[in-house]
Design a protein around this motif. Structure first.
Motif, mmCIF file in Angstrom:
data_model
loop_
_atom_site.group_PDB
_atom_site.id
_atom_site.type_symbol
_atom_site.label_atom_id
_atom_site.label_comp_id
_atom_site.label_asym_id
_atom_site.label_seq_id
_atom_site.Cartn_x
_atom_site.Cartn_y
_atom_site.Cartn_z
ATOM 1 N N LYS A 45 0.850 -1.191 0.000
ATOM 2 C CA LYS A 45 0.000 0.000 0.000
ATOM 3 C C LYS A 45 0.884 1.239 0.000
ATOM 4 O O LYS A 45 1.704 1.431 0.900
ATOM 5 C CB LYS A 45 -0.907 -0.003 1.225
ATOM 6 N N MET A 46 0.725 2.039 -1.048
ATOM 7 C CA MET A 46 1.536 3.246 -1.170
ATOM 8 C C MET A 46 0.642 4.478 -1.092
ATOM 9 O O MET A 46 -0.375 4.547 -1.786
ATOM 10 C CB MET A 46 2.311 3.217 -2.495
ATOM 11 N N GLU A 47 1.013 5.397 -0.237
ATOM 12 C CA GLU A 47 0.195 6.579 0.014
ATOM 13 C C GLU A 47 0.019 7.399 -1.268
ATOM 14 O O GLU A 47 0.986 7.713 -1.972
ATOM 15 C CB GLU A 47 0.862 7.430 1.099
ATOM 16 N N GLY A 48 -1.233 7.676 -1.585
ATOM 17 C CA GLY A 48 -1.539 8.488 -2.753
ATOM 18 C C GLY A 48 -1.525 7.722 -4.055
ATOM 19 O O GLY A 48 -1.734 8.311 -5.122
ATOM 20 N N GLU A 49 -1.263 6.430 -4.021
ATOM 21 C CA GLU A 49 -1.237 5.618 -5.238
ATOM 22 C C GLU A 49 -2.108 4.384 -5.049
ATOM 23 O O GLU A 49 -2.496 4.031 -3.929
ATOM 24 C CB GLU A 49 0.204 5.189 -5.568
ATOM 25 N N ALA A 50 -2.399 3.721 -6.158
ATOM 26 C CA ALA A 50 -3.221 2.507 -6.100
ATOM 27 C C ALA A 50 -2.429 1.384 -5.437
ATOM 28 O O ALA A 50 -1.197 1.358 -5.474
ATOM 29 C CB ALA A 50 -3.622 2.092 -7.517
ATOM 30 N N ASP A 51 -3.158 0.452 -4.803
ATOM 31 C CA ASP A 51 -2.508 -0.701 -4.184
ATOM 32 C C ASP A 51 -1.724 -1.488 -5.239
ATOM 33 O O ASP A 51 -2.181 -1.654 -6.378
ATOM 34 C CB ASP A 51 -3.551 -1.630 -3.539
#
Length: 312
Positions: A45-51
């Motif tokens: 899980k990356m903040e501001g991006e898709a999983d």
């Protein structure tokens, strides 16, 4: 390159349809996946991006479960109740390894002392469950413990003489990265040798004790005659078991043995690599323990059953 469509069937986001890229980065071995394959998938899980989902490995539990079922059925059909109790003993051995040996090693205890303590628990429990509560099994238990002590001493001496560190195996790198210097890898190597030899000694010591018991009951031979006849059978046992042990180690180390084929370095140099020396020490120490178990078990059984014959 593949773009895979997959449905999550277990864990977080169960039921969700996801898309996974496979082969987008250069790798030595890119696997190809087919419709219907079950995969273990990781999630970042990356903040501001898709999983971001990525493939960890295949799900192999179905195949492994089927293999275990076949093993259980074949063992029960052929060995019947003796096979049933041997499987219970096997389960107890795993229990001692996973509930006593491994947790104590992880807690920082000396792996050698833990392995010896676990072996002293495994031997009587599993032997009596597999072979029954009788004099033959008692002789085998005592002979196995004596042989284990000798094997442990040999392992300590030659691991020290060979300057082995326990760091050669690939798994050792994972242990160090996960636990740092908490685990003494040299002691862990020694513990592995002790546990590995334990499984082979069962067959040898019980067989020799059984042979001596039958010869003593048959009569017509003094104790030296019984020992001589039992050792004739034992030598055949040694010949076959040593060959079996070597082949088992060779099969497990087949990639390693490729170092000896078409290698520009001389044989005398290759055997000095720790990854090779580890296997040589492990194999030789185990084989010596196996060979010594025969006369030890035979002598103990002759002494024990001679007293029984005299009493009767």
């Amino acid at each position: 390159y593949q773009l895979l469509e997959a449905v999550i069937i277990k864990g977080e986001n169960t039921g969700e349809t996801i898309y996974i890229s496979n082969g987008e980065y250069l790798a030595a071995n890119v696997r190809s996946y087919q419709a219907g394959d079950k995969l273990v998938v990781g999630l970042e899980k990356m903040e501001g991006e898709a999983d971001y989902y990525y493939i960890v490995d295949f799900v192999r539990t179905d195949a492994l479960a089927k293999l275990v079922v076949i093993f259980v059925v074949v063992t029960l059909v052929v060995a019947k109740w003796r096979g049933f109790w041997s499987m219970i003993a096997m389960a107890l051995s795993f229990g001692i390894i996973f509930k006593f040996i491994l947790p104590n090693i992880l807690a920082g205890s000396n792996p050698i002392m833990v392995a010896v303590g676990g072996a002293l628990a495994i031997v009587p429990v599993t032997f009596y469950m597999s072979h029954g509560l009788n004099k033959k099994t008692t002789v085998a238990v005592v002979a196995t413990i004596i042989t284990l002590i000798i094997t442990g001493i040999l392992a300590v001496v030659f691991v020290e003489m060979s300057k082995l560190t326990g760091l050669a195996a690939e798994e050792a790198g994972f242990v160090v990265s996960e636990m740092g210097n908490k685990i003494n890898l040299k002691s862990l190597l020694l513990a592995g040798i002790i546990v590995g030899v334990l499984g082979v000694l069962d067959d040898v010591t019980v067989s020799q004790a059984g042979i001596v018991e039958k010869l003593s009951q048959a009569g017509g031979l003094d104790k030296y005659g019984v020992y001589k006849k039992a050792m004739e059978v034992g030598r055949d046992h040694i010949a076959s078991m040593v060959n079996t042990l070597i082949l088992v180690y060779a099969g497990a180390s087949l990639p390693l043995l490729l170092l000896f084929v078409n290698n520009p370095h001389p044989f005398s140099e290759i055997i000095n690599y720790e990854v090779v020396a580890d296997e040589i020490v492990r194999t030789m120490v185990g084989s010596i323990g196996l060979v010594l178990a025969v006369p030890i078990a035979t002598a103990l059984a002759v002494f024990w059953f001679e007293k029984e014959v005299k009493k009767t």
